[in-house]
Design a protein around this motif. Sequence first.
Motif, PDB file in Angstrom:
ATOM      1  N   VAL A   1      -9.355  -0.266  -3.193  1.00 40.08           N
ATOM      2  CA  VAL A   1      -8.628   0.331  -4.307  1.00 40.08           C
ATOM      3  C   VAL A   1      -9.198  -0.248  -5.595  1.00 40.08           C
ATOM      4  O   VAL A   1      -9.261  -1.475  -5.745  1.00 40.08           O
ATOM      5  CB  VAL A   1      -7.111   0.050  -4.232  1.00 40.08           C
ATOM      6  CG1 VAL A   1      -6.384   0.796  -5.355  1.00 40.08           C
ATOM      7  CG2 VAL A   1      -6.536   0.444  -2.877  1.00 40.08           C
TER       8      VAL A   1
ATOM      9  N   TYR B   1      -7.403   3.841  -0.493  1.00 36.36           N
ATOM     10  CA  TYR B   1      -7.750   2.953   0.624  1.00 36.36           C
ATOM     11  C   TYR B   1      -8.196   3.755   1.844  1.00 36.36           C
ATOM     12  O   TYR B   1      -9.192   3.423   2.500  1.00 36.36           O
ATOM     13  CB  TYR B   1      -6.562   2.070   0.988  1.00 36.36           C
ATOM     14  CG  TYR B   1      -6.722   1.328   2.293  1.00 36.36           C
ATOM     15  CD1 TYR B   1      -7.523   0.196   2.381  1.00 36.36           C
ATOM     16  CD2 TYR B   1      -6.089   1.781   3.453  1.00 36.36           C
ATOM     17  CE1 TYR B   1      -7.689  -0.478   3.583  1.00 36.36           C
ATOM     18  CE2 TYR B   1      -6.237   1.121   4.651  1.00 36.36           C
ATOM     19  CZ  TYR B   1      -7.046  -0.010   4.717  1.00 36.36           C
ATOM     20  OH  TYR B   1      -7.208  -0.663   5.909  1.00 36.36           O
TER      21      TYR B   1
ATOM     22  N   LEU C   1       0.839  -1.195   0.000  1.00 32.06           N
ATOM     23  CA  LEU C   1       0.000   0.000   0.000  1.00 32.06           C
ATOM     24  C   LEU C   1       0.876   1.248   0.000  1.00 32.06           C
ATOM     25  O   LEU C   1       1.647   1.471   0.937  1.00 32.06           O
ATOM     26  CB  LEU C   1      -0.900  -0.019   1.236  1.00 32.06           C
ATOM     27  CG  LEU C   1      -2.217   0.767   1.176  1.00 32.06           C
ATOM     28  CD1 LEU C   1      -3.043   0.373  -0.041  1.00 32.06           C
ATOM     29  CD2 LEU C   1      -3.004   0.553   2.453  1.00 32.06           C
TER      30      LEU C   1
END
Length: 279
Positions: free
Chosen positions: A111, A105, A97
């Motif tokens: 996502v 997110y 991430l």
Amino acid sequence: MELLHSGKVRDVYADGDDLLLVASDRISIYDVILPTPIPDKGKILTQLSLWWFEQLSDVLPNHVISSTEVPAEWAGRAIRCERLDMVMVECIARGYLAGSGLKEYERDGAVSGVALPPGLIEGSQLPEPIYTPTTKAPVGEGHDEFMTYADVEAKVGAEVAADLKRITLEVYKRGQQVAATKGIIIADTKIELGFSKDGVLKLGDELLTPDSSRFWAADEWKPGGTQRYLDKQFLRDWSSGLTDWDRTDPGPAIPDEVVEATRNRYVEVYERLTGSSWS
């Protein structure tokens, strides 16, 4: 030869039935081409792409015809390649991430419509790699936007959408496996796919480079903050400290020390991945 297209980094020329893809030393961030080049960048991107195309040749065929049958002035930075009918979807895989995926997110808990577990932080490894496609905005015409898988199906059809997802994730997983043996994490990557004249889906453009991927030093990876980037994220971070640039044209000039630090990261990731010295 006829110049067909000049992109953020590459220029595309027609040479008979073939194309010549020439990588420049231009660098862009936030879809803006900065006025200061990064020395050797075009050659590093080209040579690293060629290395990856060879490493992943059993996953999917690619557009490369030759890296040597090019004009002498472009030696090392140009590829003679097939003409592909490019799929107008940016195919992105994420295993960690970061960047726009992190922002998406934090806002949605997902996502590109892919729901993720709660409690993830910057740099977190995802439970499994995910496919997070975006639109392809033309140069100077805005930013790429996240697409859901349903959006991709609506754009290219169910069969092609399934192939794009499968191939993108396979390329990412294989690339990550190779990079892991070199002490590098590939946090995410973007690939370009297109159809040859006989209808075969092939890899095009560049592959697993510091322009198209986030590379992190594995031994320094620690979720919860900024990682040590071996890619152009370093330049994005530098620009975030500028108070007089709003991320639109014209971009700011890059100081000499930032140029050198950026180039050093490109060289480092090339050398670590390929095992070859950059001279």
